[in-house]
Design a protein around this motif. Sequence first.
Motif, PDB file in Angstrom:
ATOM      1  N   GLY A   1       0.826  -1.195   0.000  1.00 53.20           N
ATOM      2  CA  GLY A   1       0.000   0.000   0.000  1.00 53.20           C
ATOM      3  C   GLY A   1       0.864   1.250   0.000  1.00 53.20           C
ATOM      4  O   GLY A   1       2.060   1.195   0.306  1.00 53.20           O
TER       5      GLY A   1
ATOM      6  N   LEU B   1      -7.826  -0.860  -1.696  1.00 54.40           N
ATOM      7  CA  LEU B   1      -7.017  -0.367  -0.585  1.00 54.40           C
ATOM      8  C   LEU B   1      -7.911   0.151   0.537  1.00 54.40           C
ATOM      9  O   LEU B   1      -8.872   0.877   0.292  1.00 54.40           O
ATOM     10  CB  LEU B   1      -6.113   0.769  -1.051  1.00 54.40           C
ATOM     11  CG  LEU B   1      -5.004   0.411  -2.042  1.00 54.40           C
ATOM     12  CD1 LEU B   1      -4.432   1.678  -2.657  1.00 54.40           C
ATOM     13  CD2 LEU B   1      -3.916  -0.388  -1.365  1.00 54.40           C
TER      14      LEU B   1
ATOM     15  N   GLY C   1      -3.487  -3.799   0.672  1.00 50.57           N
ATOM     16  CA  GLY C   1      -4.421  -3.974  -0.425  1.00 50.57           C
ATOM     17  C   GLY C   1      -4.828  -5.418  -0.638  1.00 50.57           C
ATOM     18  O   GLY C   1      -4.141  -6.352  -0.228  1.00 50.57           O
TER      19      GLY C   1
END
Lengths: 115, 113
Positions: free
Chosen positions: A42, B88, B106
Amino acid sequence: EAGVAQSPRYKIIEKRQSVAFWCNPISGHATLYWYQQILGQGPKLLIQFQNNGVVDDSQLPKDRFSAERLKGVDSTLKIQPAKLEDSAVYLCASSLVGGPSHGYTFGSGTRLTVV
Amino acid sequence: EDKVVQSPLSLVVHEGDTVTLNCSYEVTNFRSLLWYKQEKKAPTFLFMLTSSGIEKKSGRLSSILDKKELFSILNITATQTGDSAVYLCAVKVSGGATNKLIFGTGTLLAVQP
């Protein structure tokens, strides 16, 4: 409204070279963020500006990364010298102070490959 | 250290299936939880949740937050190939005068025809 603009879209450099990325946020957005997204992970916040002042750079590797936001509008992020592990997508985002109800608006990012 | 964990890491389904994506968090100074869809580079906003138990819905997507158990789920019904993306989860936290987003890694969703 126009979105967050970033350039270049792609960049390939050799390790130990320097590179700079540019971001133009949405007009009127006081807060600007740079995120690093390594493949399969992320986004990670590198630095946050409010107007032209830094409010959070706790995760910025300051020995090689630097960023500035002149006049509280455009921002540049620089890496010098680059390492292989810097290969990632660098995302710029902006928001109103405190963040709008829909979160932040992201640019399309710059994909950096260090070889 | 603030942490956001998503599961599963990846998921392959067929068109028409229903999927549930999970996000748990451990943070200080929680403000809100956000879901984004990332197809190419830029994450695009889906939902922002601040209150427990109130479902947010947009078409075939819905999401809910549980602030007691510190998690959120994102549901997608009647999946389509266009739903293939990385989803996400991010938690907005406040620290002094600033807010920032902390992202999970994610969930990669692949929808097969």
